[in-house]
Design a protein around this motif. Structure first.
Motif, PDB file in Angstrom:
ATOM      1  N   ILE A  20       0.821  -1.213   0.000  1.00  0.00           N
ATOM      2  CA  ILE A  20       0.000   0.000   0.000  1.00  0.00           C
ATOM      3  C   ILE A  20       0.853   1.261   0.000  1.00  0.00           C
ATOM      4  CG2 ILE A  20      -1.790   1.294   1.212  1.00  0.00           C
ATOM      5  CD1 ILE A  20      -2.733  -1.356   2.426  1.00  0.00           C
ATOM      6  N   VAL A  21       0.562   2.125  -0.954  1.00  0.00           N
ATOM      7  CA  VAL A  21       1.152   3.467  -0.995  1.00  0.00           C
ATOM      8  C   VAL A  21      -0.028   4.430  -0.960  1.00  0.00           C
ATOM      9  CG1 VAL A  21       2.629   5.070  -2.247  1.00  0.00           C
ATOM     10  CG2 VAL A  21       3.049   2.591  -2.428  1.00  0.00           C
TER      11      VAL A  21
ATOM     12  N   GLU B 226      -0.298   2.962  -8.115  1.00  0.00           N
ATOM     13  CA  GLU B 226       0.773   2.065  -7.675  1.00  0.00           C
ATOM     14  C   GLU B 226       0.245   1.004  -6.725  1.00  0.00           C
ATOM     15  OE1 GLU B 226       5.108   2.231  -5.371  1.00  0.00           O
ATOM     16  OE2 GLU B 226       4.212   4.082  -6.167  1.00  0.00           O
ATOM     17  N   THR B 227      -0.642   1.414  -5.821  1.00  0.00           N
ATOM     18  CA  THR B 227      -1.232   0.459  -4.878  1.00  0.00           C
ATOM     19  C   THR B 227      -2.056  -0.595  -5.616  1.00  0.00           C
ATOM     20  OG1 THR B 227      -1.329   2.116  -3.120  1.00  0.00           O
ATOM     21  CG2 THR B 227      -2.776   0.216  -2.906  1.00  0.00           C
ATOM     22  N   TYR B 228      -2.875  -0.152  -6.556  1.00  0.00           N
ATOM     23  CA  TYR B 228      -3.705  -1.076  -7.338  1.00  0.00           C
ATOM     24  C   TYR B 228      -2.828  -2.094  -8.069  1.00  0.00           C
ATOM     25  CZ  TYR B 228      -7.225  -2.672 -10.716  1.00  0.00           C
ATOM     26  OH  TYR B 228      -8.072  -3.446 -11.475  1.00  0.00           O
TER      27      TYR B 228
ATOM     28  N   LEU C  46     -10.410  -8.228  -3.421  1.00  0.00           N
ATOM     29  CA  LEU C  46     -10.122  -9.407  -4.250  1.00  0.00           C
ATOM     30  C   LEU C  46     -11.140  -9.544  -5.367  1.00  0.00           C
ATOM     31  CD1 LEU C  46      -9.070 -12.210  -1.713  1.00  0.00           C
ATOM     32  CD2 LEU C  46      -7.622 -11.027  -3.376  1.00  0.00           C
ATOM     33  N   SER C  47     -12.406  -9.323  -5.041  1.00  0.00           N
ATOM     34  CA  SER C  47     -13.441  -9.392  -6.073  1.00  0.00           C
ATOM     35  C   SER C  47     -13.206  -8.338  -7.142  1.00  0.00           C
ATOM     36  CB  SER C  47     -14.829  -9.173  -5.443  1.00  0.00           C
ATOM     37  OG  SER C  47     -15.125 -10.194  -4.522  1.00  0.00           O
ATOM     38  N   LEU C  48     -12.796  -7.165  -6.715  1.00  0.00           N
ATOM     39  CA  LEU C  48     -12.549  -6.069  -7.655  1.00  0.00           C
ATOM     40  C   LEU C  48     -11.434  -6.411  -8.641  1.00  0.00           C
ATOM     41  CD1 LEU C  48     -13.170  -3.095  -8.443  1.00  0.00           C
ATOM     42  CD2 LEU C  48     -11.373  -2.427  -6.830  1.00  0.00           C
ATOM     43  N   ILE C  49     -10.339  -6.941  -8.130  1.00  0.00           N
ATOM     44  CA  ILE C  49      -9.220  -7.230  -9.040  1.00  0.00           C
ATOM     45  C   ILE C  49      -9.472  -8.493  -9.860  1.00  0.00           C
ATOM     46  CG2 ILE C  49      -7.568  -6.043  -7.551  1.00  0.00           C
ATOM     47  CD1 ILE C  49      -6.546  -8.709  -6.597  1.00  0.00           C
ATOM     48  N   ASN C  50     -10.242  -9.432  -9.325  1.00  0.00           N
ATOM     49  CA  ASN C  50     -10.538 -10.644 -10.084  1.00  0.00           C
ATOM     50  C   ASN C  50     -11.583 -10.426 -11.163  1.00  0.00           C
ATOM     51  OD1 ASN C  50      -8.708 -12.327  -8.739  1.00  0.00           O
ATOM     52  ND2 ASN C  50     -10.161 -12.717  -7.081  1.00  0.00           N
TER      53      ASN C  50
ATOM     54  N   GLN D 224     -12.067   2.991  -6.116  1.00  0.00           N
ATOM     55  CA  GLN D 224     -12.829   1.987  -5.378  1.00  0.00           C
ATOM     56  C   GLN D 224     -11.921   1.201  -4.436  1.00  0.00           C
ATOM     57  OE1 GLN D 224     -14.592  -0.128  -8.693  1.00  0.00           O
ATOM     58  NE2 GLN D 224     -16.578   0.879  -8.400  1.00  0.00           N
ATOM     59  N   MET D 225     -10.738   0.820  -4.953  1.00  0.00           N
ATOM     60  CA  MET D 225      -9.814   0.062  -4.123  1.00  0.00           C
ATOM     61  C   MET D 225      -9.340   0.890  -2.924  1.00  0.00           C
ATOM     62  SD  MET D 225      -6.213  -1.844  -5.039  1.00  0.00           S
ATOM     63  CE  MET D 225      -7.030  -3.313  -5.663  1.00  0.00           C
ATOM     64  N   MET D 226      -8.977   2.136  -3.158  1.00  0.00           N
ATOM     65  CA  MET D 226      -8.497   2.968  -2.057  1.00  0.00           C
ATOM     66  C   MET D 226      -9.597   3.224  -1.034  1.00  0.00           C
ATOM     67  SD  MET D 226      -5.367   3.161  -2.798  1.00  0.00           S
ATOM     68  CE  MET D 226      -4.820   4.225  -1.454  1.00  0.00           C
ATOM     69  N   ALA D 227     -10.842   3.342  -1.509  1.00  0.00           N
ATOM     70  CA  ALA D 227     -11.966   3.527  -0.587  1.00  0.00           C
ATOM     71  C   ALA D 227     -12.146   2.292   0.302  1.00  0.00           C
ATOM     72  CB  ALA D 227     -13.244   3.816  -1.367  1.00  0.00           C
ATOM     73  N   LEU D 228     -11.978   1.110  -0.285  1.00  0.00           N
ATOM     74  CA  LEU D 228     -12.091  -0.129   0.484  1.00  0.00           C
ATOM     75  C   LEU D 228     -10.952  -0.254   1.497  1.00  0.00           C
ATOM     76  CD1 LEU D 228     -13.167  -2.551  -2.388  1.00  0.00           C
ATOM     77  CD2 LEU D 228     -14.549  -1.921  -0.396  1.00  0.00           C
TER      78      LEU D 228
END
Length: 231
Positions: free
Chosen positions: A34-35, A41-43, A111-115, A131-135
């Motif tokens: 995480i950055v 970069e985090t994603y 995990l669902s988001l990236i899959n 969305q990822m950063m919010a999670l």
């Protein structure tokens, strides 16, 4: 009749598992993936290191599950000191565990988001980053909330250690101080989210937590407790 020293070492082993799994899930994995000021970069880091991210989730599950058994082992060890306070200690742990497990939903949603990235490829990539950063932020908020109980249970635990006569009193003092370290973290980040991390207080809190929890963990595991027959 069972050996007090044996019960103490079982509690120490459970504490060690709790500490190690916590270091992996709460410190190591986030530091690697995480950055906070760079969503892209985090994603990409989580997508390319999905197995490490899953290791963090597995470590969370081990941490919260072992925490239950640790509290029961400590209850068995210390209940003769004060039954009511020992029960309070366990109750505070048991309150924290469901909150912690529910908080894992945000990580599973990541995990669902990236899959589902292939399915969501028509969606703006920046939206996926957001969305990822919010999670991740939601998960962090959950950790902040549960820190209240990670702190509170240490006070009755420390009191029992202090009064028990089977573990050095200084260990109980360290645990009670660690309680206030966790609570200071919660209040600081809640009231002053922008500035608190720049102060010396989080460092002092971390030291108090390490002295209290690592101290009692190693003492129970290595030294055990003074022999005292328990029915």
């Amino acid at each position: 009749m069972k050996s007090t020293k044996k019960d103490a070492r079982i509690a120490g082993l459970l504490y060690l598992i709790t500490v190690l799994s916590g270091v992996i899930s709460l410190v190591y994995v986030p530091s690697e993936l995480i950055v906070w000021d760079n969503a892209a970069e985090t994603y990409n880091s989580i997508v390319s290191n999905e197995s490490l991210f899953k290791l963090g989730i597995l470590s969370d599950v081990i941490l919260y599950t072992t925490f239950i058994f640790l509290s029961l082992a400590l209850y068995k060890l210390l209940r003769r000191t004060n039954e009511n306070i020992a029960r309070t200690m366990v109750i505070l742990v048991l309150i924290s565990v469901p909150i912690s497990f529910v908080n894992l939903i945000s990580k599973l949603d990541i995990l669902s988001l990236i899959n589902e990235a292939e399915v969501l490829k028509h969606i703006d990539l920046n939206l996926q980053y957001s969305q990822m950063m919010a999670l991740l932020e939601s998960h962090n908020n959950g950790i902040l909330l549960v820190e209240i109980f990670w702190g509170l249970w240490l006070f009755p635990f420390g009191y029992l250690v202090y009064k028990s006569g089977i573990i050095p009193k200084i260990m109980g003092v360290f645990l009670m101080i660690a309680c206030f370290g966790y609570l200071a973290d919660f209040l600081g980040y809640f009231l002053f989210p922008e500035d608190f991390g720049e102060t010396v207080i989080p460092t002092i809190s971390s030291i108090s937590q390490a002295l209290g929890e690592m101290g009692i963990c190693l003492w129970l595991l290595i030294m055990g407790a003074k022999e005292k027959s328990i029915l």
